[in-house]
Scaffold this active site. Structure first.
Site, PDB file in Angstrom:
ATOM      1  N   LYS A   1     -12.268  -2.324   7.692  1.00  0.00           N
ATOM      2  CA  LYS A   1     -11.490  -3.293   8.602  1.00  0.00           C
ATOM      3  C   LYS A   1     -11.978  -3.234  10.029  1.00  0.00           C
ATOM      4  O   LYS A   1     -12.542  -4.138  10.417  1.00  0.00           O
ATOM      5  CB  LYS A   1      -9.944  -3.198   8.369  1.00  0.00           C
ATOM      6  CG  LYS A   1      -9.368  -3.605   6.815  1.00  0.00           C
ATOM      7  CD  LYS A   1      -9.027  -2.517   6.214  1.00  0.00           C
ATOM      8  CE  LYS A   1      -8.397  -2.616   5.088  1.00  0.00           C
ATOM      9  NZ  LYS A   1      -8.656  -3.705   3.836  1.00  0.00           N
TER      10      LYS A   1
ATOM     11  N   TRP B   1       0.853  -1.252  -0.024  1.00  0.00           N
ATOM     12  CA  TRP B   1       0.175  -0.140  -0.076  1.00  0.00           C
ATOM     13  C   TRP B   1       0.873   1.430  -0.092  1.00  0.00           C
ATOM     14  O   TRP B   1       0.584   2.237  -0.627  1.00  0.00           O
ATOM     15  CB  TRP B   1      -1.201  -0.034   1.071  1.00  0.00           C
ATOM     16  CG  TRP B   1      -1.853  -1.141   0.916  1.00  0.00           C
ATOM     17  CD1 TRP B   1      -2.062  -2.328   1.796  1.00  0.00           C
ATOM     18  CD2 TRP B   1      -3.005  -1.218  -0.116  1.00  0.00           C
ATOM     19  NE1 TRP B   1      -3.115  -3.041   1.083  1.00  0.00           N
ATOM     20  CE2 TRP B   1      -3.682  -2.511   0.148  1.00  0.00           C
ATOM     21  CE3 TRP B   1      -3.413  -0.514  -1.410  1.00  0.00           C
ATOM     22  CZ2 TRP B   1      -4.720  -2.814  -0.806  1.00  0.00           C
ATOM     23  CZ3 TRP B   1      -4.508  -0.965  -2.141  1.00  0.00           C
ATOM     24  CH2 TRP B   1      -4.882  -2.115  -1.827  1.00  0.00           C
TER      25      TRP B   1
ATOM     26  N   ASP C   1      -1.410   6.531   6.556  1.00  0.00           N
ATOM     27  CA  ASP C   1      -2.588   5.583   6.156  1.00  0.00           C
ATOM     28  C   ASP C   1      -2.691   4.477   7.170  1.00  0.00           C
ATOM     29  O   ASP C   1      -1.793   3.597   7.132  1.00  0.00           O
ATOM     30  CB  ASP C   1      -2.002   4.781   4.621  1.00  0.00           C
ATOM     31  CG  ASP C   1      -3.152   3.804   4.328  1.00  0.00           C
ATOM     32  OD1 ASP C   1      -4.203   3.508   5.220  1.00  0.00           O
ATOM     33  OD2 ASP C   1      -2.634   3.091   3.215  1.00  0.00           O
TER      34      ASP C   1
HETATM   35  N1  PMP Z   1      -4.253   1.187   2.294  1.00  0.00           N
HETATM   36  C1  PMP Z   1      -4.180   0.108   3.164  1.00  0.00           C
HETATM   37  C2  PMP Z   1      -3.432  -0.326   4.383  1.00  0.00           C
HETATM   38  C3  PMP Z   1      -5.142  -0.940   2.779  1.00  0.00           C
HETATM   39  O1  PMP Z   1      -5.280  -2.240   3.626  1.00  0.00           O
HETATM   40  C4  PMP Z   1      -6.076  -0.896   2.000  1.00  0.00           C
HETATM   41  C5  PMP Z   1      -7.133  -1.737   1.547  1.00  0.00           C
HETATM   42  N2  PMP Z   1      -6.915  -3.140   1.830  1.00  0.00           N
HETATM   43  C6  PMP Z   1      -5.994   0.513   1.273  1.00  0.00           C
HETATM   44  C7  PMP Z   1      -4.783   1.523   1.317  1.00  0.00           C
HETATM   45  C8  PMP Z   1      -6.765   0.641   0.101  1.00  0.00           C
HETATM   46  O2  PMP Z   1      -8.119   0.915   0.312  1.00  0.00           O
HETATM   47  P1  PMP Z   1      -9.413   1.030  -0.362  1.00  0.00           P
HETATM   48  O3  PMP Z   1      -9.880  -0.161  -0.879  1.00  0.00           O
HETATM   49  O4  PMP Z   1     -10.425   1.651   0.704  1.00  0.00           O
HETATM   50  O5  PMP Z   1      -9.111   2.358  -1.263  1.00  0.00           O
END
Ligand code: PMP
Length: 368
Positions: free
Chosen positions: A202, A107, A178
């Site tokens: 989550k 991420w 994040d």
């Molecule tokens: N950052 C992290 C740490 C994540 O776990 C996720 C989703 N699994 C995201 C960003 C992306 O999130 P979204 O699907 O809500 O855009």
């Protein structure tokens, strides 16, 4: 009645398990929301009832996280992925200094790629060479002091690496985090951050709402000319109601935060429970004589996503299938890491983790 007999233990990385009591509340209130007489899907976001809901959601978040005055709580959409773009649009464009990114997994890799479409972003630490198995000490990073901000991912959901509690430096550039997969799982020192963001799906509720906590002075840095929906100030000025917010997702988030406060007792208690759950699974790894090999180094082990490999891919497939037969689902690891990933967010009870631990011990005894 919620049909318990049909529920399995859901180890999904997200959207993830929700507290059963919250599901029961949604079900009970669905045909007629108290005070509204219609369902939550059918009320105006401008209604008094929804004002109460979004107001309580913010109030609960402020109480749980200890969000001080001088910070705004915004409810956005577009997931954490849109924040990968909004953060640099609002805080890097025109800042006159590069942003620094600490990349501890998949991420963070995406976040820096989006930032580079907007301006200059340097990678202050990169875990790619070590297979994203660890995290750095932020206090030892070079060359970041005068940056626009320092971006980190507190928990990398795919690799299962998490910064330890109290990892935030007290000085340096504004810390942007994040926290999609660990916000509300433990206490945080909000005053050490410039901005925190998290998709809800989550630990906080269903997909569709993204939380942003931003320090007031950062709002002053936002350049003019951004599209309204991509400008944090639009959300701050309108109480996140410039357009129709995700009413249902915010309602569920309000119920989840109420559950965290009233049923669990707050984030310290939640953290304690999460530590206990994770210890059960890491304990299985450590006692397995090398049958289960954890992905993360011990000091970076995530309390949220427990990632590990088995001796062969055939055994990993057999593990996932055998677990499913025991009512333990969504255990297949992300394709980039392989193996197994057990996501044990707030709403996964100890009982579910104990069932997984028992299955792990049983599976190892049968195959090792
Ligand atoms: N950052 C992290 C740490 C994540 O776990 C996720 C989703 N699994 C995201 C960003 C992306 O999130 P979204 O699907 O809500 O855009």
């Amino acid at each position: 009645m919620v049909r318990m007999s049909e529920r399995v233990w859901n180890f999904s990385a997200g959207p993830a398990a929700l507290p059963l009591t919250v599901l029961g509340e949604i079900r009970a209130e669905l045909p007629a929301l108290p005070g509204a007489g219609v369902s939550v899907f059918e009320i105006s976001h401008r209604s008094r009832r929804f004002e109460d809901i979004i107001g309580e959601a913010e109030h609960n978040l402020r109480e749980l996280l200890g969000i001080p005055v001088g910070y705004r709580v915004l409810f956005a959409q577009g997931g954490a992925s849109l924040q990968f773009s909004m953060v640099p649009m609002n805080l890097l464009r025109g800042a006159g200094a590069p942003a620094a990114y600490v990349v501890t997994g998949s991420w963070g890799t995406r976040a820096v790629a989006e930032a580079r479409k907007e301006g200059e972003a340097t990678v202050a630490w990169d875990g790619a060479d070590i297979g994203f198995t660890s995290v750095p000490d932020l206090r030892g990073l070079d060359g970041i002091a005068d940056g626009a901000y320092l971006h980190v991912t507190s928990n990398e959901t795919i690799q299962g690496v998490e910064f330890p509690a109290d990892f935030e430096p007290q000085d340096g550039p504004p810390l942007v985090c994040d926290a999609s997969s660990d916000l509300l799982s433990r206490t945080v020192q909000v005053e050490r951050y410039g901005l925190l963001y998290a998709g809800a799906q989550k630990n906080a509720g269903p997909a569709g709402v993204t939380l942003v906590v931003i320090r007031d002075d950062l709002l002053e840095r936002v350049p003019d000319g951004l599209p309204a929906m991509l400008d944090y100030r639009t959300y701050a000025r309108s109480g996140s109601m410039y357009n129709t917010p995700p009413v249902f997702a915010i309602y569920v988030l309000m119920l989840v935060t109420r559950w965290l406060r009233d049923d669990i007792g707050g984030l310290e208690q939640m953290h304690e429970r999460n530590r206990g759950k994770a210890a059960l699974l890491y304990g299985a790894l450590d006692a397995s004589d090398g049958f289960y090999r954890g992905h993360a180094l011990p000091e970076a082990r995530s309390l949220m996503n427990v990632t590990f490999r088995l001796p062969t891919e055939e055994l990993e497939t057999a593990f996932v299938e055998g677990a499913r037969d025991h009512g333990l689902v969504e255990l297949k690891g992300h394709r980039s890491v392989g193996g197994i990933r057990a996501s044990i967010y707030n709403a996964m009870p100890l009982e579910g983790v104990e069932a997984l631990r028992a299955f792990m011990d049983e599976f190892r005894a049968a195959h090792w």
